[in-house]
Motif scaffolding. Sequence first.
Motif, PDB file in Angstrom:
ATOM      1  N   LYS A 219      27.793  -6.118 134.161  1.00 21.58           N
ATOM      2  CA  LYS A 219      28.685  -7.238 134.494  1.00 21.58           C
ATOM      3  C   LYS A 219      28.089  -8.558 133.998  1.00 21.58           C
ATOM      4  O   LYS A 219      28.781  -9.361 133.364  1.00 21.58           O
ATOM      5  N   VAL A 220      26.807  -8.740 134.240  1.00 19.64           N
ATOM      6  CA  VAL A 220      26.148  -9.975 133.782  1.00 19.64           C
ATOM      7  C   VAL A 220      26.221 -10.068 132.253  1.00 19.64           C
ATOM      8  O   VAL A 220      26.520 -11.125 131.683  1.00 19.64           O
ATOM      9  N   SER A 221      25.979  -8.933 131.584  1.00 22.99           N
ATOM     10  CA  SER A 221      26.030  -8.929 130.117  1.00 22.99           C
ATOM     11  C   SER A 221      27.424  -9.278 129.617  1.00 22.99           C
ATOM     12  O   SER A 221      27.575 -10.036 128.663  1.00 22.99           O
ATOM     13  N   VAL A 222      28.441  -8.732 130.271  1.00 20.78           N
ATOM     14  CA  VAL A 222      29.825  -9.027 129.857  1.00 20.78           C
ATOM     15  C   VAL A 222      30.121 -10.512 130.054  1.00 20.78           C
ATOM     16  O   VAL A 222      30.705 -11.167 129.175  1.00 20.78           O
ATOM     17  N   ILE A 223      29.691 -11.055 131.181  1.00 21.03           N
ATOM     18  CA  ILE A 223      29.927 -12.492 131.431  1.00 21.03           C
ATOM     19  C   ILE A 223      29.221 -13.328 130.360  1.00 21.03           C
ATOM     20  O   ILE A 223      29.805 -14.243 129.776  1.00 21.03           O
ATOM     21  N   PHE A 224      27.974 -12.990 130.062  1.00 18.90           N
ATOM     22  CA  PHE A 224      27.232 -13.731 129.038  1.00 18.90           C
ATOM     23  C   PHE A 224      27.910 -13.601 127.675  1.00 18.90           C
ATOM     24  O   PHE A 224      27.993 -14.568 126.912  1.00 18.90           O
ATOM     25  N   ALA A 225      28.374 -12.380 127.354  1.00 17.46           N
ATOM     26  CA  ALA A 225      28.983 -12.159 126.040  1.00 17.46           C
ATOM     27  C   ALA A 225      30.276 -12.962 125.896  1.00 17.46           C
ATOM     28  O   ALA A 225      30.511 -13.600 124.870  1.00 17.46           O
ATOM     29  N   VAL A 226      31.093 -12.949 126.953  1.00 19.02           N
ATOM     30  CA  VAL A 226      32.390 -13.644 126.873  1.00 19.02           C
ATOM     31  C   VAL A 226      32.201 -15.163 126.879  1.00 19.02           C
ATOM     32  O   VAL A 226      32.748 -15.867 126.024  1.00 19.02           O
ATOM     33  N   THR A 227      31.417 -15.658 127.813  1.00 18.35           N
ATOM     34  CA  THR A 227      31.231 -17.117 127.869  1.00 18.35           C
ATOM     35  C   THR A 227      30.448 -17.601 126.647  1.00 18.35           C
ATOM     36  O   THR A 227      30.722 -18.670 126.116  1.00 18.35           O
ATOM     37  N   GLY A 228      29.504 -16.787 126.182  1.00 14.91           N
ATOM     38  CA  GLY A 228      28.748 -17.144 124.963  1.00 14.91           C
ATOM     39  C   GLY A 228      29.669 -17.225 123.757  1.00 14.91           C
ATOM     40  O   GLY A 228      29.520 -18.113 122.917  1.00 14.91           O
ATOM     41  N   SER A 229      30.656 -16.331 123.692  1.00 16.53           N
ATOM     42  CA  SER A 229      31.610 -16.355 122.577  1.00 16.53           C
ATOM     43  C   SER A 229      32.469 -17.611 122.639  1.00 16.53           C
ATOM     44  O   SER A 229      32.772 -18.230 121.623  1.00 16.53           O
TER      45      SER A 229
END
Lengths: 299, 436
Positions: A219-229
């Motif tokens: 979940k943390v990785s998905v949040i980082f990936a989406v907000t980072g994008s």
Amino acid sequence: MKKKSQKLTIFLFLLPALLLFVGLLISPIIMSIYYSLFEWNGMNSEMNFIGLGNYSEMFSSDLIRFGNALKNSLILAALSVFLQLPFSLALALALGKKIKGERFFLSVYFMPVLISTVVIGQLWLKIYNPDYGIINSALRGLGLLGEKDSILWLGDKDLALGAVFVPTLWQYVGYHMLLLYAGVKSVSPELREAAKLDGATEGQVNRYVVIPSIKPIIKVSVIFAVTGSLKSYDLIYVLTNGGPLQATEVPSTIMIKQLFLSNRYGLGSAMAVMLIALCFFFAILIGFIFKERDIYGKK
Amino acid sequence: MKRILAVLLVLAMVFSLAACSKEEDKPASNSGNTTNNSSNEGVVSDETATLKLWDIAVPGDGNRPAYDASLKELKVMFPNVTIEEDCTENEAYKPKIKAAVANNEVPDIFFTWAGAFLGDFANAGKVYCLDEELKKYVGNELPESMLGNSTYNGKHYGVPTTMNVVGLFANLDILAQVGYTKIPETKEELFDCCDKLVAKGIIPFGCSGKENWCVTEYLEPIIEKTIGATELNDIFRNGKTWNNAGIATAVDTLQQMIDKGYFDPNGIALGNEEVKANFMAGKYAFYQNGTWNCGDFSDPSKVSFNVTVGEWPVMDASKSSMGQLIGGPSDTIAVSANAPKVAAQFAVEFGRLICHYGYLAGSGLPAWTPYGDTSAVSQLVQTVAGICNKANGYVLFGDNAMSAEDADKYLNYVAKVYGKEIDGAGFVAGLTSELR
């Protein structure tokens, strides 16, 4: 009386952190919201209140094309979630099995994260160079491209977006891999052994034991990936600066141009507010999706 | 053990405090903090100050040698001034300096472009009025005409350094292969020359599509040589309408040249430095860009062929003529409104010296009257000087002449022209409706 004094002590201890939080995080957001309601060049004291005019212009202007930039960011976010993260997870699962050279591979995959984005940008500029870039040279060598022909990886508006995304995704594979690897390593060996004793294959152990155990990290990785994008800027700036013909624009590149090249602080602030809102929205949405799965998603 | 640790911590703290107090003894880095020392002979000012300088003369830039030589000389003229220099690449510098100005973090002395770019800062009261510091030079060493682009409401806010125009650089060795010994001067000659080059498999022009200002280096001279300098000046600076059939024709001419294969198709994916390197490697017959490139192209260790410089050929002889140029004194040194007087004095001398050394190094024509031995000035710079001497009209670079908002929109449309997303009619219609 003692309780009151304890509360005061707690408050006093928390006050510096609260002040920092409000001063460095909350107040800039509030200021951005305030500026976004004005037409202002950022230099003069004259500020013309226009209400939601900047928000309306952001989505309606054919020249700015903020919607197109947003679409590009969302494509990048989708690629991050559905390509980058599964790849990172596969690497993390493979390395988590105590394979030979585990530390070496960990360092190799993590290395791009440590390299400056500008350096990575320059490296990929050379790789994509139409004349001497390694990709075109290889294609020529294989006879797939004529001797004098070139593919304009960063100059063709139909190819540029994909070409920009490749290094963006590549750079952060190691970052997500490390996060997930830490999770994989924290899974109790007893759980794995128990599953194996029950006859589970390696794939089934990963699917039914390891991955559910590291869901909070996913979940943390998905949040980082989406907000980072959504926030991506530096690599795109170096590779194309949003071109050709705005094909690789993302909200941050447009925002910087409006703020510091067009001197449109009001409009730039509106874009900043929109970005913050989107990041919050997606973080909450992802949290909600994962929460639902925790309760009902177990088979 | 605990005692030893405690003693060590106390010692570390004492040394830290001592280091801090030493730091305070150094000259204040605050721009407003200056002190007078005893005067020395030959110095312009003996005030003590630490000044922040921002510029675009990054290592390898054509202007770097002039900056180094100037700063060295200024150490004698301002012995107690310490300069903290911060160099940034051209394109990245524009948002950086604007952000600094907007946030009231203007460096004491900074490079800027004249025209509307500096005008925004001047109108917002962020830059120092240099009338008093320039007074002794204006009219003698510094011609009044060179200050026009950095003068707002009758006050001077910038020190011009070098003056540059758009030049058409040509590889004479390549041109000789198609029977040309000089740069074509008419549209017919140019097209004939390019057709012959293309037939021989040689690319006539290189132009970066990644940096929109590079496209304007082609488009603006084509427009100027189609509608005339006066008309273009009125459009850029005096609010005249963009709805001009000549502009549409000029844009169509550029696109016709792209269609005919006169431009390197890879150029759209390349930055200016890469395109310039291609020209220097002998890949193109022509390269059109600012005359600040004269220094690099005059260096035999960098360019191994015969190179010359000229101006863009006349496209419509009924409205334009040779001698109509794009450019002028645009490179400027400005001073923060909050900087001390010594910064203003320093900036004036700095601008004068950059001009001197830049002229000698071939990075542009002098905005100030040249002094000293100028016999070493390169042939290319002398050719540019000859072109400028015969000039009968100047139009400032479009993105310098327009306000920031208009310039950004304009460059956006220029990119669409080079990418062939719009034609001449679309360019004219778009700018007519979009620009204020």
